[in-house]
Design a protein around this motif. Sequence first.
Motif, PDB file in Angstrom:
ATOM      1  N   VAL A 123      -6.212  -2.004   0.383  1.00 25.74           N
ATOM      2  CA  VAL A 123      -5.604  -1.492  -0.845  1.00 25.74           C
ATOM      3  C   VAL A 123      -4.295  -2.232  -1.109  1.00 25.74           C
ATOM      4  CG1 VAL A 123      -4.427   0.519  -1.837  1.00 25.74           C
ATOM      5  CG2 VAL A 123      -6.621   0.822  -0.707  1.00 25.74           C
ATOM      6  N   GLN A 131       1.502   6.416   3.017  1.00 26.19           N
ATOM      7  CA  GLN A 131       0.164   5.941   2.633  1.00 26.19           C
ATOM      8  C   GLN A 131      -0.873   6.613   3.550  1.00 26.19           C
ATOM      9  OE1 GLN A 131      -3.185   4.646   1.707  1.00 26.19           O
ATOM     10  NE2 GLN A 131      -1.631   3.624   0.449  1.00 26.19           N
ATOM     11  N   ALA A 179       1.301   2.444  -4.366  1.00 25.27           N
ATOM     12  CA  ALA A 179       0.430   3.624  -4.502  1.00 25.27           C
ATOM     13  C   ALA A 179       1.248   4.914  -4.527  1.00 25.27           C
ATOM     14  CB  ALA A 179      -0.565   3.659  -3.345  1.00 25.27           C
ATOM     15  N   GLY A 187      -5.979   0.422   5.316  1.00 30.81           N
ATOM     16  CA  GLY A 187      -5.164   0.526   4.103  1.00 30.81           C
ATOM     17  C   GLY A 187      -4.642  -0.818   3.631  1.00 30.81           C
ATOM     18  N   ALA A 197      -6.738  10.403  -1.982  1.00 32.39           N
ATOM     19  CA  ALA A 197      -7.489   9.552  -1.033  1.00 32.39           C
ATOM     20  C   ALA A 197      -9.003   9.739  -1.193  1.00 32.39           C
ATOM     21  CB  ALA A 197      -7.072   9.772   0.419  1.00 32.39           C
ATOM     22  N   MET A 231      -3.045   7.519  -5.364  1.00 37.06           N
ATOM     23  CA  MET A 231      -4.148   7.463  -4.388  1.00 37.06           C
ATOM     24  C   MET A 231      -5.275   8.454  -4.692  1.00 37.06           C
ATOM     25  SD  MET A 231      -3.970   5.071  -2.130  1.00 37.06           S
ATOM     26  CE  MET A 231      -5.033   5.541  -0.765  1.00 37.06           C
ATOM     27  N   TYR A 280      -2.082  14.608   2.621  1.00 38.06           N
ATOM     28  CA  TYR A 280      -2.816  13.672   3.468  1.00 38.06           C
ATOM     29  C   TYR A 280      -2.727  14.023   4.955  1.00 38.06           C
ATOM     30  CZ  TYR A 280      -2.725  11.229  -0.942  1.00 38.06           C
ATOM     31  OH  TYR A 280      -2.864  10.914  -2.264  1.00 38.06           O
ATOM     32  N   SER A 282       0.848  -1.208   0.000  1.00 38.28           N
ATOM     33  CA  SER A 282       0.000   0.000   0.000  1.00 38.28           C
ATOM     34  C   SER A 282       0.879   1.254   0.000  1.00 38.28           C
ATOM     35  CB  SER A 282      -0.941   0.004   1.205  1.00 38.28           C
ATOM     36  OG  SER A 282      -0.257   0.385   2.387  1.00 38.28           O
TER      37      SER A 282
END
Lengths: 49, 612
Positions: B342, B332, B142, B339, B370, B367, B480, B138
């Motif tokens: 994913v 991530q 990603a 997660g 998100a 991502m 994020y 993940s």
Amino acid sequence: MEFITELVRFMGERKKYWLIPILLTVALFGFLIVITQGTAIAPFIYTLF
Amino acid sequence: MRILGISAFYHDSAAALVEDGRIVAAAQEERFTRRKHDAGFPRRASQFCLGEAGTNLSGVDLVVFYDKPFIKFERLLETYLAVAPRGFASFRMAMPVWLKEKLFQKNLLRRELRQMPGGDEWNAKLWFTEHHQSHAASAFFASPFEEAAILTMDGAGEWCTTSFGMGRGNTLEIVKEIHFPHSLGLLYSAFTYYTGFKVNSGEYKVMGLAPYGEPNYVQTILENIVDMKADGTFRLDQSYFDYCTGLTMTSGKFDSLFGGPPRRPEQPLTQREMDLAASIQVVTEEAVSRLARSIARETGQRNLCLAGGVALNCVANGKLVRERIFNKIWIQPAAGDAGGAVGAALAAYYQGCGGARLPLNGHLDHMQGAYLGPEFTQAVIERDLREAGAIFEVLDEHEVIERSAESLADSKAVGWMQGRMEFGPRALGARSILADARSPTMQRMLNLKVKYRESFRPFAPSILREDVAEWFEIDEDSPYMLLVADVTEQHRRQMAAAEVNMFGIEKLNVLRSDIPAVTHVDYSARVQTVHRETNPRYHALISAFKARTGCPTIVNTSFNVRGEPIVCDARDAFRCFMGTEIEVLVAGNCFLRKEQQNQNLKLDYKSKFELD
């Protein structure tokens, strides 16, 4: 049956056949615990230890 | 090729759908069932993900579960064996669950999957990836990197608690692991428990509490509990812990070392808890920093990817960025177990099926900001609001932005429900409560009257990416909200000597900067950079707020109250709006003012959710 096969394959893969007797013991204790679902079994198990 | 990734049965169940390497959708089950940290099979999240791909289970080629139950069971057995006869209480609690259910997860998963739409036709394979492999996948697959070192840290997977590996193209190799019971995540959780917060959800609170304290216990921790080596690897003295053998995190020896029993939940916080929080935070940062240095040395890599619950420690992440051990760090956003869904799907696609990495095509990463959750059309939002008895206006695009910015500038708390819901624990401007960061009373007001949570907890800023360097000591993408940086000198307020010398929770009352609502007591802030490419509407809102006020940053906190999952649809948003002192709700193009609503619809919301 598939579960047993996979468990045996798993132990082979991870070279942990020595877990078999422990698993059997645990399965027995676990079975008793599940069946009784209470505290009555505790003294019995403690004496074994 | 469609792959459904599933994370379930521990905490934060989630599902993710990967189609030919692209993450089509991902969501946590709690958002649908409205049960915080829902651990059940993610039926509704899976259905949503499949719906996004326009299919049902019959159109899925592979389902992948994010860890390996047999290995976890092996760990349990070996641990009980190692500590027997101690640990019997824990054994007795764990075994019925394992022997009845968890050991047969493959069957359980199959049964649950077959009950889903299209399940009777589904005959594809069911794979299992290792827990830290899921985290690592993940993080790397990603990420925007073609090549990177990977560090994963959490409580415990099967055996692994910390791993480091290398990712190149579509390959990923785990190079080293630290095994249970030696765990950075469990160490942090032990202090979370000891300071009176809930394990698995209160770790954020410990991190938020840390700046109020002094790290007086660092030496005590390092000399007694944690044997930390120069390369960051560590061992924990198990005599201080109870998680292997008992039903609590810490032992009596731990209590003796820190001078008393654990704080009971909801008891007043004292300086001791603040100092303990500060100390464990320093120890964690030191471990992460040393690990990162040794990985950089061993691999020669200039990029690092992070995942696992410990990677949500944004203070440690911010320190890592500032230390410049790596040129670029990517974390991530759903670094916790959710997660893993994913990661499991990506690991299966790239490592299992040999899929080729996708080009970035100008995106920041893979991502999509998100924003991978459900989105509701304007018609659905209007219908939901109408059915809930809401009174609202429907505005055009321009008016939505201007009226919302005006409300923010008037110091109103604004509920903001727009576009696709976020995946992961952070609200990133799709399901957020927004407010004016310049207001000196906003932090307290939001904590006590909107979120119903502890008054010491800080709020995070969303800031236009182009303005971040002027306001915070960082010039990186942080889309994020996983990096902490200090407010720049130019926006700090000079403090009087008496204010500087304030101690503990008193620090909360001091005005520290031009944006006090998002400035923590040590001048730090958990920054979210807002990018036009990933969330144009949110970017437009902050730009409009800046045009009015000159300030390019606003408060962004998750749209929920303490103990409640973040809102998903307009009904959830309206309920939360009516149950709290949020003054304005903007859902799609619908604009609602609290004073115009039917006051009989007001809810007693505060006591509705179990405290986290």
